[in-house]
Design a protein around this motif. Structure first.
Motif, mmCIF file in Angstrom:
data_model
loop_
_atom_site.group_PDB
_atom_site.id
_atom_site.type_symbol
_atom_site.label_atom_id
_atom_site.label_comp_id
_atom_site.label_asym_id
_atom_site.label_seq_id
_atom_site.Cartn_x
_atom_site.Cartn_y
_atom_site.Cartn_z
ATOM 1 N N UNK A 26 36.672 51.387 34.112
ATOM 2 C CA UNK A 26 38.030 51.721 34.451
ATOM 3 C C UNK A 26 39.088 51.328 33.396
ATOM 4 N N UNK A 27 38.861 50.015 32.557
ATOM 5 C CA UNK A 27 39.822 49.646 31.607
ATOM 6 C C UNK A 27 39.633 50.473 30.441
ATOM 7 N N UNK A 28 38.356 50.946 30.064
ATOM 8 C CA UNK A 28 38.124 51.645 28.917
ATOM 9 C C UNK A 28 38.889 53.009 29.150
ATOM 10 N N UNK A 29 38.679 53.708 30.211
ATOM 11 C CA UNK A 29 39.208 55.164 30.629
ATOM 12 C C UNK A 29 40.804 55.149 30.342
ATOM 13 N N UNK A 55 27.890 44.588 38.890
ATOM 14 C CA UNK A 55 28.168 45.955 39.136
ATOM 15 C C UNK A 55 29.608 46.210 39.135
ATOM 16 N N UNK A 56 30.452 45.395 39.831
ATOM 17 C CA UNK A 56 32.003 45.418 39.928
ATOM 18 C C UNK A 56 32.465 45.154 38.402
ATOM 19 N N UNK A 57 32.067 44.173 37.725
ATOM 20 C CA UNK A 57 32.359 43.819 36.387
ATOM 21 C C UNK A 57 32.140 45.087 35.756
ATOM 22 N N UNK A 58 31.001 45.701 35.603
ATOM 23 C CA UNK A 58 30.551 47.224 34.720
ATOM 24 C C UNK A 58 31.573 48.202 35.231
ATOM 25 N N UNK A 59 32.123 48.249 36.495
ATOM 26 C CA UNK A 59 32.942 49.447 36.899
ATOM 27 C C UNK A 59 34.482 49.036 36.336
ATOM 28 N N UNK A 60 34.730 47.600 36.468
ATOM 29 C CA UNK A 60 36.115 47.130 36.103
ATOM 30 C C UNK A 60 36.129 47.555 34.582
ATOM 31 N N UNK A 61 35.329 47.218 33.640
ATOM 32 C CA UNK A 61 34.970 47.447 32.297
ATOM 33 C C UNK A 61 35.162 49.072 32.075
#
Length: 67
Positions: free
Chosen positions: A64-67, A56-62
């Motif tokens: 936030x990087x994408x945005x 879940x943390x990796x998904x959130x990080x991805x």
């Protein structure tokens, strides 16, 4: 909840039942086996939960990087 968490919870419950059966039948071997299963299940549940949280943390990080 992932498969590893479910499997761990199931193993923990089976261990608890075996431990109780060992106490009721005065079978120390079954009681020890049940306690071991319970602990193994708890560890497996914990590891599964940590894997899920890291994912879940990796998904959130991805995101936030994408945005």
């Amino acid at each position: 909840m992932n498969k590893q968490e479910i499997k761990g919870k199931s193993k923990s419950r089976r261990g608890r039942l075996n431990e109780a059966r060992g106490v009721l039948t005065e079978d120390p071997r079954l009681e020890r086996h049940g306690a071991q299963q319970r602990v193994e299940g708890s560890i497996e549940t914990f590891v599964g939960e940590m894997r899920r949280r890291v994912g879940e943390m990796v998904e959130r990080l991805g995101t936030s990087i994408k945005a």
